[in-house]
Design an enzyme around this catalytic site. Structure first.
Site, mmCIF file in Angstrom:
data_model
loop_
_atom_site.group_PDB
_atom_site.id
_atom_site.type_symbol
_atom_site.label_atom_id
_atom_site.label_comp_id
_atom_site.label_asym_id
_atom_site.label_seq_id
_atom_site.Cartn_x
_atom_site.Cartn_y
_atom_site.Cartn_z
ATOM 1 C CG HIS A 119 -13.845 -14.124 -18.218
ATOM 2 N ND1 HIS A 119 -13.633 -15.464 -18.413
ATOM 3 C CD2 HIS A 119 -14.946 -14.027 -17.426
ATOM 4 C CE1 HIS A 119 -14.556 -16.149 -17.762
ATOM 5 N NE2 HIS A 119 -15.370 -15.301 -17.155
ATOM 6 C CG HIS A 128 -21.009 -12.193 -18.553
ATOM 7 N ND1 HIS A 128 -22.026 -13.094 -18.311
ATOM 8 C CD2 HIS A 128 -19.883 -12.780 -18.084
ATOM 9 C CE1 HIS A 128 -21.533 -14.163 -17.712
ATOM 10 N NE2 HIS A 128 -20.233 -14.006 -17.555
ATOM 11 C CE LYS A 179 -21.746 -18.088 -19.894
ATOM 12 N NZ LYS A 179 -20.495 -18.068 -19.115
#
Ligand SMILES: *[C@@H]1O[C@H](CO)[C@@H](O)[C@H](O)[C@H]1NC(C)=O
Length: 322
Positions: free
Chosen positions: A208, A222, A261
């Site tokens: 994730h 990220h 995103k």
């Protein structure tokens, strides 16, 4: 108390002043200020009116001192404008899909340097192990678990993770047992889980946070190196920056394999062992909360989330808040 604090945080987050109200960020050792709801000098302990983050932000052996140490120990961090060059181009609004960046985000990256550093090479070997669609079950082979173990060994041996481990142990959060701590990291970052209770085994903290996944939009994602690699492969279209912060944090908007995103934040140039060390400390000490500290002279806030429907700490997400 707890629920009113949470409500207050949401209110303050939406008005964007969380870092001032009720926090010691930027206020360490300031004299008594009765206009503030809580205090940040050493007397606050005696008068019991310290801000909740006083010990993290200002205390001896505080999170801020750890963060500075981790920052300085991140020897594998790439150097801006030397090892990589970025091109922010236009700013975009988090709420609007609008491409304000015709050119790539990364103008260049010294890939020879990346490929000369073991942790980056091992990190890259993990990126194609995951099924990026949320809802599609993961199926890691024994070879892929071997890649995970090799990477985890490198991360465990790094100066940043050793320092994070020492800090967590000295502050009573984990026993002084390196093998047990490695198992904890493996559970937090790599063991697979369903994102919702009763769902398929579709995700992990590592996937994730550092690889990214998608449902109707991009979820997680990220990490700067994954961003570079996906952009370089023509799979990611940078659309502009939403916000930036120091030290070298960017909140970008992008399209990844057809998914949007609106705001993905990450540190630029940091090693994967650094990201995992810092996020692990925050997740262990302040799960499901904001972890505030000073790092390299700037105020930094990290949000971490735990997958609440599973026993034990497993990272649902972790990222810098801008
Ligand atoms: C860290 O702080 C120093 C001193 O202020 C500054 O020169 C440097 O650019 C900072 N590093 C990063 C990567 O922001």
């Amino acid at each position: 108390m707890m629920s009113s604090t949470i409500t207050l945080c949401f209110l303050l987050l939406s008005s964007g002043v969380l870092h001032v109200y009720g926090s010691c960020v930027g206020r360490c050792n300031d004299p008594l200020d009765n206009t503030k709801p809580c205090q940040c000098n050493s007397h606050c302990v005696q008068y019991n009116d310290c801000c909740d983050d006083y010990h993290d932000v200002c205390g001896q052996g505080s999170l801020s001192s750890l963060a500075d140490t981790l920052w300085n120990l991140d020897v594998n961090r790439l150097v801006a404008d030397t090892d990589y060059v970025i091109n922010y181009q236009g700013q975009v609004n988090e709420n609007n899909k609008y491409d304000n960046a015709p050119l790539p985000f990364f103008t260049s990256l010294n890939e020879n340097k990346v490929d000369s550093i073991t942790s980056y090479v091992q990190f890259k070997s993990l990126l194609d192990n995951y099924e990026s669609t949320i809802g599609q079950a993961e199926d890691l082979t024994s070879q892929e678990w071997g890649e995970i173990d090799a990477f985890l060994d490198t991360v465990m041996a790094s100066g940043v993770m050793q320092e994070a481990f020492k800090y967590l142990h000295e502050n009573g959060h984990v026993p002084n047992d390196a093998a047990q701590f490695r198992e904890k990291l493996k559970e937090m970052w790599f063991n697979l889980y369903p994102r919702s209770s009763g769902g398929v085994i579709e995700s992990s903290g590592f996937e994730h946070v550092l690889v990214g996944e998608h449902r109707s939009t991009v979820s997680g994602f990220h990490n700067w190196l994954q961003f570079f690699l996906q952009e370089d492969a023509g799979r990611l279209d940078y659309q502009g920056f939403v916000k930036t912060g120091e030290p070298r944090i960017v909140g970008s908007q992008f399209d990844w394999v057809g998914y949007w995103k609106s705001l993905g934040s990450f540190f630029l140039g940091t090693s994967p062992e650094f990201d995992m060390s810092l996020y692990s400390v925050c997740a262990i000490m302040h799960p499901n909360a904001v972890c505030s500290f000073h790092m390299n002279g700037s105020d930094v806030r990290i949000q971490t989330w735990d997958i609440g429907h599973k026993t034990g700490l497993q990272i649902a997400s972790a990222y810098p808040i801008l």
